[in-house]
Structures are given as C-alpha cells and as structure tokens.
Design an enzyme around this catalytic site. Structure first.
Site, PDB file in Angstrom:
ATOM      1  N   CYS A  63       0.880  -1.157   0.000  1.00  0.00           N
ATOM      2  CA  CYS A  63       0.000   0.000   0.000  1.00  0.00           C
ATOM      3  C   CYS A  63       0.926   1.218   0.000  1.00  0.00           C
ATOM      4  CB  CYS A  63      -0.892  -0.028   1.234  1.00  0.00           C
ATOM      5  SG  CYS A  63      -2.396   0.916   1.030  1.00  0.00           S
ATOM      6  N   CYS A 112      -4.151  -1.135  -2.378  1.00  0.00           N
ATOM      7  CA  CYS A 112      -4.703   0.196  -2.626  1.00  0.00           C
ATOM      8  C   CYS A 112      -4.448   0.555  -4.080  1.00  0.00           C
ATOM      9  CB  CYS A 112      -4.135   1.232  -1.662  1.00  0.00           C
ATOM     10  SG  CYS A 112      -2.454   1.781  -1.968  1.00  0.00           S
ATOM     11  N   CYS A 165       6.654  -0.277  -9.581  1.00  0.00           N
ATOM     12  CA  CYS A 165       7.154  -1.098  -8.479  1.00  0.00           C
ATOM     13  C   CYS A 165       8.609  -1.481  -8.700  1.00  0.00           C
ATOM     14  CB  CYS A 165       6.327  -2.377  -8.352  1.00  0.00           C
ATOM     15  SG  CYS A 165       4.682  -2.100  -7.695  1.00  0.00           S
TER      16      CYS A 165
END
Length: 157
Positions: free
Chosen positions: A10, A86, A94
């Site tokens: 998140c 989320c 990422c």
C-alpha cells in the site's frame, strides 16, 4: 507443507496492508506468512489497525510501517506473491522483485482517510477488515500445490 510468503503493498503501510499481513499470518495456520510495506510509508501503524491486529493474535513487535525497498534486498525473504491493496500503489512503478513472484491487485478503500468521530472511523476499519478477510480466506483455500502459474494468477486476482 510448503509455506508461501505474501507481501501486501500500500502507499502508507499504516492500515490495509498491515491488516492483510496480520490476517493472512494468523488465519492460515502456517500455510502463509504475511508481510507488508509501502511505497511511501508513514512510519507508523494506525492505532486502530494495531488494535485489530493485536486482537487477532498478531505479535505487536511485528507491527511497523516500512518501505517496500526492504523487500528488494538480496537478504530479504523470498516472496511467492505480491498483492497491492490500494489503487494508488497498484499504479506506481514497483521495484523489481527477486524471483518474479505472482502479483495481484485487491483494491480496498482506505479506512485511515475517513473523517468523523471515533465510532465512524472504527466502523470504516471493521468494514475494510471484513473485505480483506474474505479475500484472505479464499486465498488460503486455494489448492496452490495443484495449480499451474497461470491458474494461480487468475485465482488470486
């Protein structure tokens, strides 16, 4: 029995990902170990998330807000699955994860963003906790040992 490691991501790592980490670890009876991290961690666990996690039997010492960078290092635990919880984190670039774990996105509303009295905020946390619990229970029931990579990815989504 193989133990599977799951990293829940998140943005702030203060509520949803913490709850998912605690739920998975406590409900799976050793089949899974949950971890959590944030792209921009707040540095603290929301008090209600901490209260709920401790009530479910999750060790208080494991509750901390941390960066996802901890899990990109060579000495980090190997992750089998990475699940964003989320929408903001799901859309961020990422890091490259060691071992190329299976990824999925489970979007949940942020209970930490609710404004109102203590009862309203606690109710928001309870609702999100129930939503996360449903997904976690389905994950735990998956026959991972008998599914191929594509089937696992579809099932987790």
């Amino acid at each position: 029995m193989k133990t599977f490691n799951v990293l829940f991501l998140c943005t702030g790592n203060s509520a949803r990902s913490i709850l998912a980490e605690a739920l998975l670890t406590t409900l799976s009876e050793g089949k899974f170990i949950g971890f959590s991290a944030g792209s921009k961690p707040t540095g603290k666990v929301h008090p209600i998330a901490k209260e709920f996690a401790i009530k479910m039997g999750y060790p208080k010492n494991n509750l901390r807000s941390k960066s996802w960078n901890e899990f990109t290092k060579s000495n980090a635990p190997h992750m089998d699955f990475i699940i964003t919880v989320c929408d903001h984190a799901a859309n961020e670039p990422c890091p490259v994860w060691i071992g190329h774990p299976t990824t999925a996105h489970w979007g949940f509303p942020d209970p930490a963003s609710i404004e109102g009295n203590d009862q309203d905020i606690k109710l928001a946390f309870e609702k999100v906790l129930d939503m996360i619990r449903r997904n976690i229970e389905l994950l735990i029931k998956l026959p991972l040992e008998t599914l191929d990579h594509e089937a696992i990815k579809k099932s987790i989504q």
